[in-house]
Design a protein around this motif. Structure first.
Motif, PDB file in Angstrom:
ATOM      1  N   UNK A 105      14.299  30.961  24.224  1.00 18.88           N
ATOM      2  CA  UNK A 105      14.003  31.532  22.913  1.00 18.88           C
ATOM      3  C   UNK A 105      12.546  31.261  22.552  1.00 18.88           C
ATOM      4  N   UNK A 106      11.831  32.301  22.100  1.00 15.15           N
ATOM      5  CA  UNK A 106      10.437  32.146  21.675  1.00 15.15           C
ATOM      6  C   UNK A 106      10.330  32.144  20.155  1.00 15.15           C
ATOM      7  N   UNK A 107      11.466  32.128  19.488  1.00 14.10           N
ATOM      8  CA  UNK A 107      11.543  32.316  18.042  1.00 14.10           C
ATOM      9  C   UNK A 107      10.880  33.648  17.669  1.00 14.10           C
ATOM     10  N   UNK A 108      10.926  34.582  18.636  1.00 12.85           N
ATOM     11  CA  UNK A 108      10.304  35.913  18.475  1.00 12.85           C
ATOM     12  C   UNK A 108       8.883  35.785  17.967  1.00 12.85           C
ATOM     13  N   UNK A 109       8.091  35.032  18.713  1.00 14.69           N
ATOM     14  CA  UNK A 109       6.716  34.776  18.334  1.00 14.69           C
ATOM     15  C   UNK A 109       5.921  36.079  18.214  1.00 14.69           C
ATOM     16  N   UNK A 110       6.405  37.124  18.921  1.00 20.39           N
ATOM     17  CA  UNK A 110       5.734  38.418  18.861  1.00 20.39           C
ATOM     18  C   UNK A 110       6.268  39.291  17.714  1.00 20.39           C
ATOM     19  N   UNK A 111       7.144  38.756  16.889  1.00 16.40           N
ATOM     20  CA  UNK A 111       7.572  39.450  15.655  1.00 16.40           C
ATOM     21  C   UNK A 111       7.050  38.721  14.422  1.00 16.40           C
ATOM     22  N   UNK A 112       7.214  37.365  14.449  1.00 13.28           N
ATOM     23  CA  UNK A 112       6.994  36.629  13.196  1.00 13.28           C
ATOM     24  C   UNK A 112       5.534  36.631  12.753  1.00 13.28           C
ATOM     25  N   UNK A 113       4.591  36.830  13.699  1.00 13.45           N
ATOM     26  CA  UNK A 113       3.165  36.903  13.330  1.00 13.45           C
ATOM     27  C   UNK A 113       2.614  38.323  13.492  1.00 13.45           C
ATOM     28  N   UNK A 114       3.502  39.277  13.695  1.00 14.15           N
ATOM     29  CA  UNK A 114       3.070  40.628  14.058  1.00 14.15           C
ATOM     30  C   UNK A 114       2.810  41.478  12.814  1.00 14.15           C
ATOM     31  N   UNK A 115       1.522  41.704  12.540  1.00 13.29           N
ATOM     32  CA  UNK A 115       1.180  42.422  11.308  1.00 13.29           C
ATOM     33  C   UNK A 115       1.370  43.923  11.439  1.00 13.29           C
ATOM     34  N   UNK A 116       1.704  44.396  12.634  1.00 14.74           N
ATOM     35  CA  UNK A 116       2.020  45.811  12.795  1.00 14.74           C
ATOM     36  C   UNK A 116       3.431  46.137  12.354  1.00 14.74           C
ATOM     37  N   UNK A 117       4.230  45.080  12.141  1.00 11.89           N
ATOM     38  CA  UNK A 117       5.608  45.298  11.704  1.00 11.89           C
ATOM     39  C   UNK A 117       5.673  45.230  10.183  1.00 11.89           C
ATOM     40  N   UNK A 118       6.600  45.995   9.575  1.00  9.23           N
ATOM     41  CA  UNK A 118       6.814  45.823   8.138  1.00  9.23           C
ATOM     42  C   UNK A 118       7.199  44.372   7.859  1.00  9.23           C
ATOM     43  N   UNK A 119       6.882  43.884   6.677  1.00  8.09           N
ATOM     44  CA  UNK A 119       7.024  42.457   6.402  1.00  8.09           C
ATOM     45  C   UNK A 119       8.456  41.960   6.608  1.00  8.09           C
ATOM     46  N   UNK A 120       9.449  42.804   6.247  1.00 13.12           N
ATOM     47  CA  UNK A 120      10.838  42.334   6.372  1.00 13.12           C
ATOM     48  C   UNK A 120      11.268  42.167   7.828  1.00 13.12           C
ATOM     49  N   UNK A 121      10.491  42.742   8.750  1.00 16.62           N
ATOM     50  CA  UNK A 121      10.835  42.605  10.170  1.00 16.62           C
ATOM     51  C   UNK A 121      10.154  41.402  10.825  1.00 16.62           C
ATOM     52  N   UNK A 122       9.316  40.689  10.069  1.00 20.98           N
ATOM     53  CA  UNK A 122       8.596  39.557  10.676  1.00 20.98           C
ATOM     54  C   UNK A 122       9.440  38.298  10.674  1.00 20.98           C
ATOM     55  N   UNK A 123      10.629  38.416  11.215  1.00 18.95           N
ATOM     56  CA  UNK A 123      11.543  37.289  11.431  1.00 18.95           C
ATOM     57  C   UNK A 123      12.123  37.489  12.825  1.00 18.95           C
TER      58      UNK A 123
END
Lengths: 248, 290
Positions: A144-162
């Motif tokens: 598990x990476x804790x979805x490191x490529x989601x939680x800091x990803x500013x290309x995603x809408x804010x609610x998806x940064x988990x």
């Protein structure tokens, strides 16, 4: 060097509510999906996926347990998602001979650098929680990476940064946040609900916490037994009927 | 734990090879020329074959060279560094013995000490794992060192020392088996602590997370060995300890007896090492109700 940081600025992790989890495995599938198509890392492989002996690499697995109170009473079912706990004293990091395993000083996330991993498997042996699986196609360790490529990803809408597992949970049983901050929502949940560490006797100091199932109503004494077999003799009309039928 | 052939061969053969170097480095036996060549040939053969076997355990061997980098924190990395250091230090000592009939004692002693440290770090790879309570005891490095030094003594033709060492090895091996049997329960691990649900009641696996196998089950929830454990323990003890002891006591230092004792001892060591892995229970099995 695969030394552990003395302390981390934040302790990002998950809080998993065992009272709420319905065991649907949506987190398992969304995790596999995201981590197979998104990252720079090798995909999570499957073998014989539609054949008689399907196997594959997953970063999250859901077990279901039956718990029976010691003092008697009704058993209950608890669905139990199992993944990396991003331990503060992570034994998987210090055993790594190549430096592929590391724990980030800024947020406490435990990661594998696949370019350095030689696939010896020792980190998986060192983990009490079965959080690491060697990918048999790529030959490198997966976790598990804790979805490191989601939680800091500013290309995603804010609610998806988990993490994907948190985003997809239909029951709201998974919570993501900074467990190092006592005022964070996850820390307050842990304090209110008595969030627990898994296998504390292993000395790993996991960051993730599990919220225990809330106490169930106890079966009223004798009620279950009576439902199964009514041994008391009824009186009145039912008593007369009982005796009459027996006399036939 | 899954008893992988590569890891069993690695620990057994390299253990014997470095055990032999530990004796040769102290000038025992005091051979030069061709006899010395064959002793060092045997040592390098065992140690290097064992180290190559360990590489077969790797799923991504192209990164194996990076295993030399983390010696500050990782026992596996220390083992890699120390084993190569030993091979490099023993080489000039062997050249002195074979070609010049010289005994460069300080170099040899350094090689001996490095050999012992190599075996110790091999053992520590397993000893450090709190997840496998049977291994997580000071008896594990003692066991690995006893096997290495005893095997080395037999191979080096040091029959008198070998007899005493075999007796000691027998005791350590029995202790490791018997005390190991209660280590898991004593560490306090059960399904209750693994899931945290023990505070509510008795925990039983109702439904596993997957119907097929996976890496965890294959690698860490191996159970076949436990069924025949007692028979295998007897065979391992006969091969590693009892038979070589009887051979050495009966025939002393005769070369044929030494060779036979060494062969039987190595076979017994392989059986013991197989059990070392197959009998070891990893805590992750608790999540699967095993």
């Amino acid at each position: 060097m695969t030394d552990l940081p003395r302390s981390t600025e934040r302790k990002l992790g998950l809080v998993i509510d065992l009272d709420t989890c319905v065991g649907c495995h949506a987190c398992v599938i969304s995790c596999k999906g995201w981590n197979t198509v998104s990252a720079d890392n090798a995909p999570l492989s499957d073998f014989d996926a539609y054949g008689p002996d399907p196997q594959g690499t997953f970063l999250n697995r859901v077990h279901s347990y039956e718990v029976t109170p010691e003092e008697g009473g009704a058993a209950q079912v608890v669905h139990f998602p199992r993944s990396c706990l991003h331990c503060e004293d992570a034994p998987c990091v210090t055993v790594c001979p190549t430096g592929a395993s590391f724990k980030r000083a800024e947020d406490g996330i435990v990661l594998v650098n696949e370019d350095d991993c030689m696939g010896c498997g020792l980190c998986a042996w060192a983990c009490p929680y079965g959080a690491r699986e060697l990918d048999l196609a790529a030959g490198v360790m997966k976790k598990c990476t804790l979805c490191i490529d989601r939680i800091y990803n500013e290309n995603l809408p804010e609610e998806d940064r988990v993490p994907a597992c948190v985003r997809s949970c239909p029951a709201g049983a998974r919570h993501f946040g900074d467990l190092g901050d006592p005022d964070s929502a996850v820390s307050r949940l842990v304090a209110e609900r008595g969030g627990m560490e898994l296998m504390p006797e292993c000395g790993t100091r996991p960051v993730n916490r599990y919220l225990p199932p809330r106490p169930r109503d106890r079966a009223v004494k004798g009620s279950l037994e009576n439902a199964a077999e009514d041994s008391a003799r009824p009186s009145g009309f039912l008593g007369w009927l009982d005796r009459a039928l027996e006399a036939l | 734990m899954h008893p992988a052939v590569s890891v069993i061969l690695f620990t057994t053969l390299s253990g014997a090879g470095f055990g032999l170097f530990a004796w040769l480095g102290t000038g025992r036996p005091p051979v030069t020329g061709w006899p010395a060549f064959w002793f060092y040939f045997m040592g390098y053969g065992l140690a290097v074959t064992g180290l190559f076997a360990s590489a077969f355990h790797l799923a991504n061997p192209k990164n194996a060279i990076k295993a030399f980098s983390q010696w500050r924190s990782s026992w596996l990395s220390r083992e890699a560094v120390l084993s190569v250091a030993t091979l490099l230090v023993i080489a000039p000592y062997a050249i002195g013995r074979i070609f010049y009939g010289e005994n460069w004692a300080a170099l040899g002693l350094a090689g001996s000490i490095l050999s012992i440290l190599t075996v110790f770090s091999t053992a520590m790879i397993y000893t450090q794992l709190r997840t496998v309570p049977r291994w997580n005891t000071p008896l594990t490095p003692l066991l690995f060192l006893a096997y290495a030094v005893t095997g080395g003594a037999i191979l080096a033709g040091q029959s008198e020392a070998a007899i005493w060492l075999l007796l000691a090895l027998g005791l350590i091996q029995l202790a490791h088996w018997m005390l190991g049997d209660s280590r898991f329960a004593a560490a306090g691990h059960d399904m209750g602590t693994a899931t945290g649900l023990g505070r509510i009641g008795r925990v039983r696996l109702l439904e596993p997370p997957h119907s097929g196998g996976n890496y965890l089950l294959h690698e860490m929830v191996f159970r076949i060995g436990r069924r025949h454990a007692m028979k295998l323990r007897v065979l391992a003890f006969l091969g590693a300890v009892a038979l070589p002891l009887a051979i050495l006591l009966a025939f002393g230092a005769a070369p044929a007896a030494t060779a036979l004792a060494a062969a039987v001892h190595l076979l017994g060591t392989l059986a013991s090492r197989w059990l070392f892995f197959a009998e070891a229970r990893h805590v992750v099995g608790l999540y699967y109700g095993r």
